[in-house]
Design an enzyme around this catalytic site. Structure first.
Site, PDB file in Angstrom:
ATOM      1  N   ASP A 136       0.825  -1.206   0.000  1.00  0.00           N
ATOM      2  CA  ASP A 136       0.000   0.000   0.000  1.00  0.00           C
ATOM      3  C   ASP A 136       0.866   1.265   0.000  1.00  0.00           C
ATOM      4  O   ASP A 136       1.904   1.314   0.669  1.00  0.00           O
ATOM      5  CB  ASP A 136      -0.865  -0.033   1.281  1.00  0.00           C
ATOM      6  N   GLU A 176       1.483  -0.308  -4.911  1.00  0.00           N
ATOM      7  CA  GLU A 176       0.494   0.703  -5.259  1.00  0.00           C
ATOM      8  C   GLU A 176       1.188   2.049  -5.413  1.00  0.00           C
ATOM      9  O   GLU A 176       1.621   2.659  -4.436  1.00  0.00           O
ATOM     10  CB  GLU A 176      -0.596   0.822  -4.184  1.00  0.00           C
TER      11      GLU A 176
HETATM   12  C1  AAO Z   1      -9.445   8.345   6.215  1.00  0.00           C
HETATM   13  C2  AAO Z   1     -10.370   9.521   5.925  1.00  0.00           C
HETATM   14  C3  AAO Z   1      -9.555  10.812   5.829  1.00  0.00           C
HETATM   15  C4  AAO Z   1      -8.759  11.009   7.114  1.00  0.00           C
HETATM   16  C5  AAO Z   1      -7.890   9.785   7.355  1.00  0.00           C
HETATM   17  C6  AAO Z   1      -7.133   9.851   8.660  1.00  0.00           C
HETATM   18  O1  AAO Z   1     -11.063   9.302   4.717  1.00  0.00           O
HETATM   19  O2  AAO Z   1     -10.447  11.903   5.657  1.00  0.00           O
HETATM   20  O3  AAO Z   1      -7.929  12.146   6.989  1.00  0.00           O
HETATM   21  O4  AAO Z   1      -8.717   8.599   7.391  1.00  0.00           O
HETATM   22  O5  AAO Z   1      -8.034   9.955   9.713  1.00  0.00           O
HETATM   23  C7  AAO Z   1      -7.966   4.722   2.690  1.00  0.00           C
HETATM   24  C8  AAO Z   1      -9.037   5.733   2.305  1.00  0.00           C
HETATM   25  C9  AAO Z   1      -8.806   7.066   2.996  1.00  0.00           C
HETATM   26  C10 AAO Z   1      -8.676   6.872   4.495  1.00  0.00           C
HETATM   27  C11 AAO Z   1      -7.462   5.980   4.698  1.00  0.00           C
HETATM   28  C12 AAO Z   1      -7.138   5.717   6.162  1.00  0.00           C
HETATM   29  O6  AAO Z   1      -9.026   5.902   0.905  1.00  0.00           O
HETATM   30  O7  AAO Z   1      -9.948   7.886   2.721  1.00  0.00           O
HETATM   31  O8  AAO Z   1      -8.520   8.122   5.134  1.00  0.00           O
HETATM   32  O9  AAO Z   1      -7.741   4.697   4.100  1.00  0.00           O
HETATM   33  O10 AAO Z   1      -8.206   5.175   6.823  1.00  0.00           O
HETATM   34  C13 AAO Z   1      -3.331   8.753  -2.395  1.00  0.00           C
HETATM   35  C14 AAO Z   1      -2.215   7.752  -2.162  1.00  0.00           C
HETATM   36  C15 AAO Z   1      -2.654   6.312  -2.324  1.00  0.00           C
HETATM   37  C16 AAO Z   1      -3.943   6.032  -1.560  1.00  0.00           C
HETATM   38  C17 AAO Z   1      -4.984   7.025  -2.027  1.00  0.00           C
HETATM   39  C18 AAO Z   1      -6.320   6.825  -1.313  1.00  0.00           C
HETATM   40  O11 AAO Z   1      -1.128   8.033  -3.030  1.00  0.00           O
HETATM   41  O12 AAO Z   1      -1.623   5.494  -1.838  1.00  0.00           O
HETATM   42  O13 AAO Z   1      -4.523   8.358  -1.749  1.00  0.00           O
HETATM   43  N1  AAO Z   1      -4.384   4.639  -1.686  1.00  0.00           N
HETATM   44  C19 AAO Z   1      -4.059   3.650  -0.621  1.00  0.00           C
HETATM   45  C20 AAO Z   1      -5.216   2.695  -0.365  1.00  0.00           C
HETATM   46  C21 AAO Z   1      -6.359   3.415   0.306  1.00  0.00           C
HETATM   47  C22 AAO Z   1      -5.926   3.917   1.674  1.00  0.00           C
HETATM   48  C23 AAO Z   1      -4.516   4.333   1.737  1.00  0.00           C
HETATM   49  C24 AAO Z   1      -3.654   4.235   0.663  1.00  0.00           C
HETATM   50  C25 AAO Z   1      -3.975   4.695   3.052  1.00  0.00           C
HETATM   51  O14 AAO Z   1      -5.571   2.067  -1.550  1.00  0.00           O
HETATM   52  O15 AAO Z   1      -7.503   2.621   0.430  1.00  0.00           O
HETATM   53  O16 AAO Z   1      -6.740   5.053   2.050  1.00  0.00           O
HETATM   54  O17 AAO Z   1      -3.543   3.482   3.654  1.00  0.00           O
HETATM   55  C26 AAO Z   1      -3.644  12.187  -6.349  1.00  0.00           C
HETATM   56  C27 AAO Z   1      -2.335  11.472  -6.124  1.00  0.00           C
HETATM   57  C28 AAO Z   1      -2.513  10.114  -5.507  1.00  0.00           C
HETATM   58  C29 AAO Z   1      -3.411  10.204  -4.297  1.00  0.00           C
HETATM   59  C30 AAO Z   1      -4.752  10.807  -4.736  1.00  0.00           C
HETATM   60  C31 AAO Z   1      -5.754  10.899  -3.603  1.00  0.00           C
HETATM   61  O18 AAO Z   1      -4.348  11.582  -7.433  1.00  0.00           O
HETATM   62  O19 AAO Z   1      -1.667  11.310  -7.352  1.00  0.00           O
HETATM   63  O20 AAO Z   1      -1.255   9.602  -5.124  1.00  0.00           O
HETATM   64  O21 AAO Z   1      -3.622   8.883  -3.781  1.00  0.00           O
HETATM   65  O22 AAO Z   1      -4.490  12.118  -5.229  1.00  0.00           O
HETATM   66  O23 AAO Z   1      -5.340  11.810  -2.664  1.00  0.00           O
HETATM   67  C32 AAO Z   1      -6.387  13.239 -10.672  1.00  0.00           C
HETATM   68  C33 AAO Z   1      -4.867  13.136 -10.729  1.00  0.00           C
HETATM   69  C34 AAO Z   1      -4.370  12.094  -9.737  1.00  0.00           C
HETATM   70  C35 AAO Z   1      -4.858  12.508  -8.392  1.00  0.00           C
HETATM   71  C36 AAO Z   1      -6.380  12.507  -8.424  1.00  0.00           C
HETATM   72  C37 AAO Z   1      -7.037  12.837  -7.098  1.00  0.00           C
HETATM   73  O24 AAO Z   1      -6.993  12.051 -11.173  1.00  0.00           O
HETATM   74  O25 AAO Z   1      -4.460  12.804 -12.028  1.00  0.00           O
HETATM   75  O26 AAO Z   1      -2.981  11.953  -9.760  1.00  0.00           O
HETATM   76  O27 AAO Z   1      -6.820  13.467  -9.370  1.00  0.00           O
HETATM   77  O28 AAO Z   1      -6.703  14.148  -6.721  1.00  0.00           O
END
Ligand code: AAO
Length: 518
Positions: free
Chosen positions: A218, A254
């Site tokens: 992850d 990932e």
């Molecule tokens: C939860 C709450 C949050 C709170 C947090 C702490 O939702 O509000 O702040 O707890 O209390 C999962 C959930 C999260 C959750 C987290 C922990 O999705 O909502 O937070 O568990 O419980 C990034 C990372 C990537 C990650 C993704 C979700 O790079 O690694 O965010 N995925 C993994 C897992 C996922 C998990 C985690 C990681 C954490 O698969 O399930 O989170 O363990 C850009 C960046 C990406 C970034 C995204 C989202 O993407 O490039 O790297 O991913 O933003 O922030 C266009 C762009 C694209 C961009 C996108 C979105 O498409 O081209 O690049 O827009 O802006």
């Protein structure tokens, strides 16, 4: 001479990304796809391996994070609490350590591999509270950064290295922030520290010794490649009860790289496969015919689209994040909520040689979209009032009950997983298209698929590459006891066959392969 030969083989392996340590999935019996049984209980996965996955050619299962996590009650038990570990104890909503071990053993016994979703970038959120609100009742204190059951303490986190005001990642254009600050407020582990490296490697090794075949790692974008390299370098070889001596764990990382950010997927190729997020986003756009894109554009699908080398890529139509608006991919992502287009996308992905394929298996939730955002994107799996996850009941028709979607059991998807196994290693050939949204292609002399995404019928005689004979279409039906329950396709001695696919068919595509010959 022998040495030279070995060197040549090695260079070839590097060039094609095959057979290399950590890039090899170790799937057995010619099976090629993984299924992500998102949020399933270990006991259900064990049964599913035996009763469904092994008999239907699935190579492995990606399981939800098995490590102990924080219990979140506001909102009520969201699925994402499992991405907030508080220890490396192996108990979670999916079950106990004993149940995990039993599942791994039983899946291995029928040749289905287990891949663990390893959350090693961080622990729980800084605001995650204290006490025993964790899935095994272990004590932790998030504000003091104390996780005594690992143990990790304040010095094991990156706070001093992070230069943003909030302590969180504020700007993805700054690689230091992305790797040294907190991802959405999650306490960021300092993998430069020997203690952290050792504990993370121990956690992964405990799972390897239990018999898992590898890991989905992850949030790799948020860890320095050199730290990951060191940690992976400490991993044990796979358990020889089920894998050949010297087998390295399969690693797929990932990393969301849609372009436009300084951190690139290629920084991670050397260490394992990487998730190709462009795949599902672009395929969704083409199948939805957005921006004038059309199926015939897929003639060059693969590296020519700016994707990573096929041997490095782990591909999927949707994942557990972007099917509900988390992560990346945006509105083009196809999911089970649009079953007809979804099956078309899955059919194409499983027929096309690019990448290692992962099938998503979801649960239904009360989707409530307001201004493009799902208000219920947090909802956890089907569960009882006390928050424990419900078992997955199987219906008489072979589907799943209780809001479990089980896309992997939809016959079209299941049969295409088998198609991919049958054509494995065969080149793409006999491409045909109408310059619009009707395409067809074969895989050597073993399989052929025809897809109609236009608003009119497809009516064509095409070269299939297959030997003459009558074949059963595995989309409208399948071969059962020597008979065909769906459409039949007659391939002539010249390898040509006539296809008619109405644009109003339940599934406007047809697939045949050597094992579906009558
Ligand atoms: C939860 C709450 C949050 C709170 C947090 C702490 O939702 O509000 O702040 O707890 O209390 C999962 C959930 C999260 C959750 C987290 C922990 O999705 O909502 O937070 O568990 O419980 C990034 C990372 C990537 C990650 C993704 C979700 O790079 O690694 O965010 N995925 C993994 C897992 C996922 C998990 C985690 C990681 C954490 O698969 O399930 O989170 O363990 C850009 C960046 C990406 C970034 C995204 C989202 O993407 O490039 O790297 O991913 O933003 O922030 C266009 C762009 C694209 C961009 C996108 C979105 O498409 O081209 O690049 O827009 O802006």
């Amino acid at each position: 001479m022998k040495m030279k030969m070995k060197m040549k083989m090695y260079i070839l392996a590097v060039a094609f990304g095959i057979g290399l340590a950590q890039h090899n999935s170790h799937t057995k019996h010619g099976r090629t796809s993984i299924v992500h049984l998102f949020e399933w209980r270990w006991a259900d996965i064990a049964q599913e391996c035996e009763r469904y996955l092994a008999p239907n050619g699935y190579g492995g299962v990606q399981i939800s994070p098995p490590s102990e996590n924080i219990v979140v009650t506001k909102p009520w038990r969201p699925w994402w609490e499992r991405y907030q570990p508080v220890s490396h104890n192996l108990c979670s909503r999916s079950g106990t350590e004993q149940e995990l071990r039993d599942m791994i053993t039983r899946c291995n016994a029928v040749g289905v591999n287990i891949y663990v979703d390893a959350v090693i970038n961080h622990m729980c959120s800084a605001g995650g509270g204290e006490g025993r609100h964790s899935t095994c009742g272990s004590y932790f204190n998030a504000s003091k950064e104390e996780f005594p059951s690992v143990p990790f303490s304040e010095k094991d986190f990156n706070d001093k290295k992070c230069k943003t005001q909030s302590g969180n990642i504020e700007n993805y254009q700054d690689i230091y922030q992305v790797r040294d600050c907190r991802l959405v407020g999650l306490l960021d582990l300092a993998h430069r520290r020997e203690h952290v490296r050792g504990k993370v490697a121990n956690y992964m090794n405990a799972l390897i010794d239990m018999g898992v075949a590898g890991f989905r790692v992850d949030a790799c974008k948020h860890m320095w490649p050199e730290d990951l390299r060191t940690i992976y370098g400490r991993l044990h070889n796979l358990n020889t009860a089920w894998f050949p001596p010297g087998s390295k764990p399969f690693i797929y990382q990932e990393v969301i790289d849609l372009g436009g950010e300084p951190i690139k997927a290629c920084e991670y190729y050397e260490m394992g496969r990487v998730t190709e997020f462009k795949y599902g986003a672009r395929l969704g756009t083409v199948i939805r015919k957005w921006n004038g894109e059309k199926l015939s554009d897929l003639r060059t699908w693969g590296e020519d689209w700016g994707f990573m080398p096929s041997g490095k890529a782990l591909v999927f139509v949707d994942n557990h994040d972007n099917q509900r608006g988390h992560g990346a991919g945006g509105m083009s992502i196809l999911t089970f909520w649009e079953p007809r287009l979804y099956r078309l996308a899955m059919g194409f992905m499983l027929a096309h040689p690019y990448g290692m394929t992962r099938v998503m298996s979801s649960y239904r939730w009360n989707r409530h979209i307001v201004k493009g955002k799902d208000q219920n994107d947090w909802m956890g799996p089907p569960s009882f009032p006390d928050g424990s996850t419900k078992p997955v009941p199987v219906t008489q028709e072979g589907g799943c009950g209780d809001e479990w979607v089980c896309e992997h059991r939809w016959h079209q998807i299941r049969n295409m997983v088998i198609f991919r196994n049958v054509v494995n290693g065969q080149p793409l050939c006999n491409w045909w298209d109408n310059r619009k949204n009707q395409i067809a292609f074969g895989r050597g002399d073993r399989g052929f698929i025809v897809i109609n995404n236009d608003d009119w019928a497809l009516d064509e005689t095409l070269s299939t590459g297959l030997a003459g004979g009558t074949y059963c279409d595995v989309i409208s039906g399948q071969k059962e006891g020597g008979r065909c329950t769906g459409k039949q396709v007659v391939v002539g001695r010249d390898g040509k066959a006539h296809f008619r696919i109405s644009n109003s068919d339940t599934d406007p595509f047809v697939a045949i392969h050597t094992d579906s010959k009558l």
